[in-house]
Enzyme design. Sequence first.
Site, mmCIF file in Angstrom:
data_model
loop_
_atom_site.group_PDB
_atom_site.id
_atom_site.type_symbol
_atom_site.label_atom_id
_atom_site.label_comp_id
_atom_site.label_asym_id
_atom_site.label_seq_id
_atom_site.Cartn_x
_atom_site.Cartn_y
_atom_site.Cartn_z
ATOM 1 N N LYS A 22 -19.420 13.661 -28.044
ATOM 2 C CA LYS A 22 -19.422 12.214 -27.773
ATOM 3 C C LYS A 22 -20.301 11.487 -28.793
ATOM 4 C CE LYS A 22 -22.306 10.497 -24.509
ATOM 5 N NZ LYS A 22 -23.188 9.423 -25.002
ATOM 6 N N ASN A 23 -21.507 11.980 -28.975
ATOM 7 C CA ASN A 23 -22.454 11.239 -29.812
ATOM 8 C C ASN A 23 -22.165 11.385 -31.310
ATOM 9 O OD1 ASN A 23 -23.618 10.296 -27.532
ATOM 10 N ND2 ASN A 23 -25.400 11.648 -27.580
ATOM 11 N N ARG A 92 -24.188 0.994 -25.169
ATOM 12 C CA ARG A 92 -25.094 0.575 -26.242
ATOM 13 C C ARG A 92 -24.601 0.981 -27.630
ATOM 14 N NH1 ARG A 92 -30.139 -0.644 -25.908
ATOM 15 N NH2 ARG A 92 -30.337 0.492 -27.846
ATOM 16 N N CYS A 116 -31.502 -0.113 -20.668
ATOM 17 C CA CYS A 116 -30.618 0.657 -19.790
ATOM 18 C C CYS A 116 -31.499 1.556 -18.937
ATOM 19 C CB CYS A 116 -29.597 1.456 -20.577
ATOM 20 S SG CYS A 116 -30.297 2.851 -21.409
ATOM 21 N N ARG A 121 -34.959 0.637 -24.999
ATOM 22 C CA ARG A 121 -34.096 0.911 -26.141
ATOM 23 C C ARG A 121 -33.906 -0.274 -27.083
ATOM 24 N NH1 ARG A 121 -29.237 4.612 -23.952
ATOM 25 N NH2 ARG A 121 -29.264 5.452 -26.050
ATOM 26 N N PRO A 122 -34.950 -0.650 -27.802
ATOM 27 C CA PRO A 122 -34.833 -1.762 -28.750
ATOM 28 C C PRO A 122 -33.960 -1.418 -29.961
ATOM 29 C CG PRO A 122 -36.990 -0.728 -28.898
ATOM 30 C CD PRO A 122 -36.275 -0.035 -27.787
ATOM 31 N N ILE A 123 -33.661 -2.426 -30.793
ATOM 32 C CA ILE A 123 -32.845 -2.223 -31.999
ATOM 33 C C ILE A 123 -33.607 -2.652 -33.251
ATOM 34 C CG2 ILE A 123 -30.509 -2.299 -31.029
ATOM 35 C CD1 ILE A 123 -30.651 -5.381 -31.670
ATOM 36 N N ASP A 124 -34.931 -2.779 -33.098
ATOM 37 C CA ASP A 124 -35.735 -3.278 -34.220
ATOM 38 C C ASP A 124 -35.589 -2.435 -35.490
ATOM 39 O OD1 ASP A 124 -37.032 -1.358 -32.521
ATOM 40 O OD2 ASP A 124 -38.864 -1.644 -33.679
ATOM 41 N N LEU A 125 -35.446 -1.124 -35.338
ATOM 42 C CA LEU A 125 -35.360 -0.265 -36.525
ATOM 43 C C LEU A 125 -34.024 -0.429 -37.247
ATOM 44 C CD1 LEU A 125 -37.054 2.925 -35.027
ATOM 45 C CD2 LEU A 125 -38.069 1.236 -36.581
ATOM 46 N N ASP A 311 -31.590 14.784 -24.143
ATOM 47 C CA ASP A 311 -30.362 14.788 -23.348
ATOM 48 C C ASP A 311 -30.212 16.042 -22.484
ATOM 49 O OD1 ASP A 311 -29.705 12.347 -24.340
ATOM 50 O OD2 ASP A 311 -28.328 13.087 -25.859
ATOM 51 N N VAL A 333 -39.267 10.963 -25.765
ATOM 52 C CA VAL A 333 -38.292 10.130 -26.503
ATOM 53 C C VAL A 333 -37.970 8.829 -25.766
ATOM 54 C CG1 VAL A 333 -35.983 10.071 -27.536
ATOM 55 C CG2 VAL A 333 -37.331 12.177 -27.632
ATOM 56 N N ARG A 403 -18.661 8.903 -18.421
ATOM 57 C CA ARG A 403 -18.921 8.389 -19.769
ATOM 58 C C ARG A 403 -19.057 9.532 -20.770
ATOM 59 N NH1 ARG A 403 -23.992 5.219 -20.207
ATOM 60 N NH2 ARG A 403 -23.284 5.460 -22.338
HETATM 61 N N1 EPU Z 1 -35.954 3.100 -30.772
HETATM 62 C C1 EPU Z 1 -36.728 2.037 -31.175
HETATM 63 N N2 EPU Z 1 -36.173 1.111 -32.008
HETATM 64 C C2 EPU Z 1 -34.882 1.214 -32.466
HETATM 65 C C3 EPU Z 1 -34.095 2.310 -32.035
HETATM 66 C C4 EPU Z 1 -34.670 3.237 -31.181
HETATM 67 O O1 EPU Z 1 -37.882 1.917 -30.799
HETATM 68 O O2 EPU Z 1 -34.447 0.327 -33.226
HETATM 69 C C5 EPU Z 1 -36.536 4.085 -29.835
HETATM 70 C C6 EPU Z 1 -35.791 4.112 -28.508
HETATM 71 O O3 EPU Z 1 -36.265 3.100 -27.641
HETATM 72 C C7 EPU Z 1 -36.077 5.501 -27.990
HETATM 73 C C8 EPU Z 1 -36.147 6.317 -29.293
HETATM 74 O O4 EPU Z 1 -36.320 5.382 -30.346
HETATM 75 O O5 EPU Z 1 -37.321 5.539 -27.347
HETATM 76 C C9 EPU Z 1 -34.908 7.155 -29.552
HETATM 77 O O6 EPU Z 1 -33.768 6.346 -29.627
HETATM 78 P P1 EPU Z 1 -32.556 6.655 -30.616
HETATM 79 O O7 EPU Z 1 -32.279 5.430 -31.406
HETATM 80 O O8 EPU Z 1 -32.835 7.914 -31.355
HETATM 81 O O9 EPU Z 1 -31.384 6.896 -29.587
HETATM 82 P P2 EPU Z 1 -29.946 6.253 -29.591
HETATM 83 O O10 EPU Z 1 -29.369 6.283 -30.954
HETATM 84 O O11 EPU Z 1 -29.960 4.973 -28.854
HETATM 85 C C10 EPU Z 1 -28.759 8.557 -29.253
HETATM 86 C C11 EPU Z 1 -27.794 9.143 -28.254
HETATM 87 C C12 EPU Z 1 -28.513 9.355 -26.922
HETATM 88 C C13 EPU Z 1 -29.687 10.303 -27.181
HETATM 89 C C14 EPU Z 1 -30.618 9.731 -28.261
HETATM 90 C C15 EPU Z 1 -31.767 10.643 -28.642
HETATM 91 C C16 EPU Z 1 -25.689 8.229 -28.978
HETATM 92 C C17 EPU Z 1 -24.540 7.338 -28.730
HETATM 93 N N3 EPU Z 1 -26.675 8.239 -28.075
HETATM 94 O O12 EPU Z 1 -29.178 7.304 -28.701
HETATM 95 O O13 EPU Z 1 -27.578 9.977 -26.053
HETATM 96 O O14 EPU Z 1 -30.420 10.492 -25.990
HETATM 97 O O15 EPU Z 1 -29.850 9.452 -29.447
HETATM 98 O O16 EPU Z 1 -31.283 11.857 -29.077
HETATM 99 O O17 EPU Z 1 -25.697 8.953 -29.963
HETATM 100 C C18 EPU Z 1 -26.610 10.573 -23.986
HETATM 101 O O18 EPU Z 1 -25.678 11.082 -24.624
HETATM 102 O O19 EPU Z 1 -26.775 10.754 -22.748
HETATM 103 C C19 EPU Z 1 -27.574 9.735 -24.695
HETATM 104 C C20 EPU Z 1 -28.379 8.876 -24.083
#
Ligand code: EPU
Length: 425
Positions: A22-23, A92, A116, A121-125, A311, A333, A403
């Site tokens: 999925k991811n 997301r 969620c 889960r911010p998007i700042d990065l 996960d 995480v 999902r």
């Molecule tokens: N984070 C920030 N700023 C950002 C982005 C992330 O602070 O701009 C923080 C998040 O708040 C979190 C950490 O960084 O605390 C990790 O987030 P990451 O961005 O790595 O996760 P993601 O891309 O949103 C993906 C998977 C998740 C999985 C995580 C970690 C997808 C679609 N989702 O999420 O999968 O848990 O990486 O490995 O690839 C799941 O499948 O159940 C699931 C939640």
Amino acid sequence: MSYIIVKESPPLKGSVRVSGSKNAVLPIIAATLLAEGTSVINGVPNLKDVQVMSELLCHLGARVSMEGEKLIIDATNIEKLEAPYNLVNKMRASFLVMGPLLSRYRKAKISMPGGCAIGSRPIDLHLKGFRALGAEIVNHEHTYNEQGYVEASVNGDLVGEKIYLDFPSVGATENIMMAAVFAKGVTVIENAAEEPEIVDLANYLNNMGAKVRGAGTNTIRITGVETLKPVEYTVIPDRIEAGTYMVAAALTRGDVVIENVIPDHVKPAIAKLTEIGCHIEEYDSAIRVVGPEVIESTTIKTMPHPGFPTDLQSLFMALLCLCDGKSTVTETVFENRFMNAPELMRMGANIEINGKTATIKGVSCLIGAEVVATDLRAGAALIIGGLVAKGETKVRNIYHIDRGYVDIVGKLSNLGAKVYRVEEE
Ligand code: EPU
């Protein structure tokens, strides 16, 4: 609302085939937006999240069809550069279309994903990366009619830059990689995520003609190219689904061969299951897990890859509820990923949460109860826990499970589990 009934089951036996990841597939679907013409993705899991991403691409103007496990996307005529709230809100990962749209059309407007169940889960990065490449970012936090949208645009070309991620975010690494494929010069992402899904996306982009090097390490270099072509590609197997069946085999003291796995991708699960007493055999693309007589206690700390994946945390927590002695699980995480613990406690588990750490004192058995899936992996953990609980467990809110797991009920049933899905209006 549909629900799943789980009854105490015999040790799981037989073999189970893991579906495509999925991811990995979600960013790859977003990446099809980078090329005119028809892309074909094989091994696609038929999941709610894949349907939502397909719906989003259709909304943008792409033509999308699914034939079995083959997803066919024609992204020639993209008419809209905007992802609305009702689609981003459902998932997301929809935010991952921003990188490709910005890259190919120099403009994108996406509804902000919001928080969620597992954290804010911010998007700042993601945005920091787009800005570094020269994009102007407008955050519509106080704009009538545009409220809650984030807009990225660039006059002229994006230009390669060095970007240091404060945390190796999976989504930010993917979005920036996709944004950078056409940028002039070289983009370097430092402290990049190293997950196998990043490598799969890089392989996909490189097949299209991109120049992405270093994926799978913490430094990724992307040299901009002029165009990309649509390709046919097969997505990697789902390491988290594989880990889920590995835990199910261990907890039920079963003997299960998990097929269509890349053993390297599930190293942390193999290590921890070995520590708790499982016998594990690794093959080229399969793993056999034989459950232990006694589940030994252990310590787990979630980390970005190659550390223990967040996960699989709730799945292992369910397993450790029956350990001999005391185990600890630390979640580093996501800040809110222990919501499953109270549900497991309703089933008789002894778990104490203190900040980021859960201490689990093993009990001799779990007892079936009515429980609620708080997120996708938490839901799977409750089903797996139900397999060893006395009596009957009823798992509600199973839309979360839909999902991310292809036919979990069918796959577990084939291994001898007593699990049924009840459809309700
Ligand atoms: N984070 C920030 N700023 C950002 C982005 C992330 O602070 O701009 C923080 C998040 O708040 C979190 C950490 O960084 O605390 C990790 O987030 P990451 O961005 O790595 O996760 P993601 O891309 O949103 C993906 C998977 C998740 C999985 C995580 C970690 C997808 C679609 N989702 O999420 O999968 O848990 O990486 O490995 O690839 C799941 O499948 O159940 C699931 C939640």
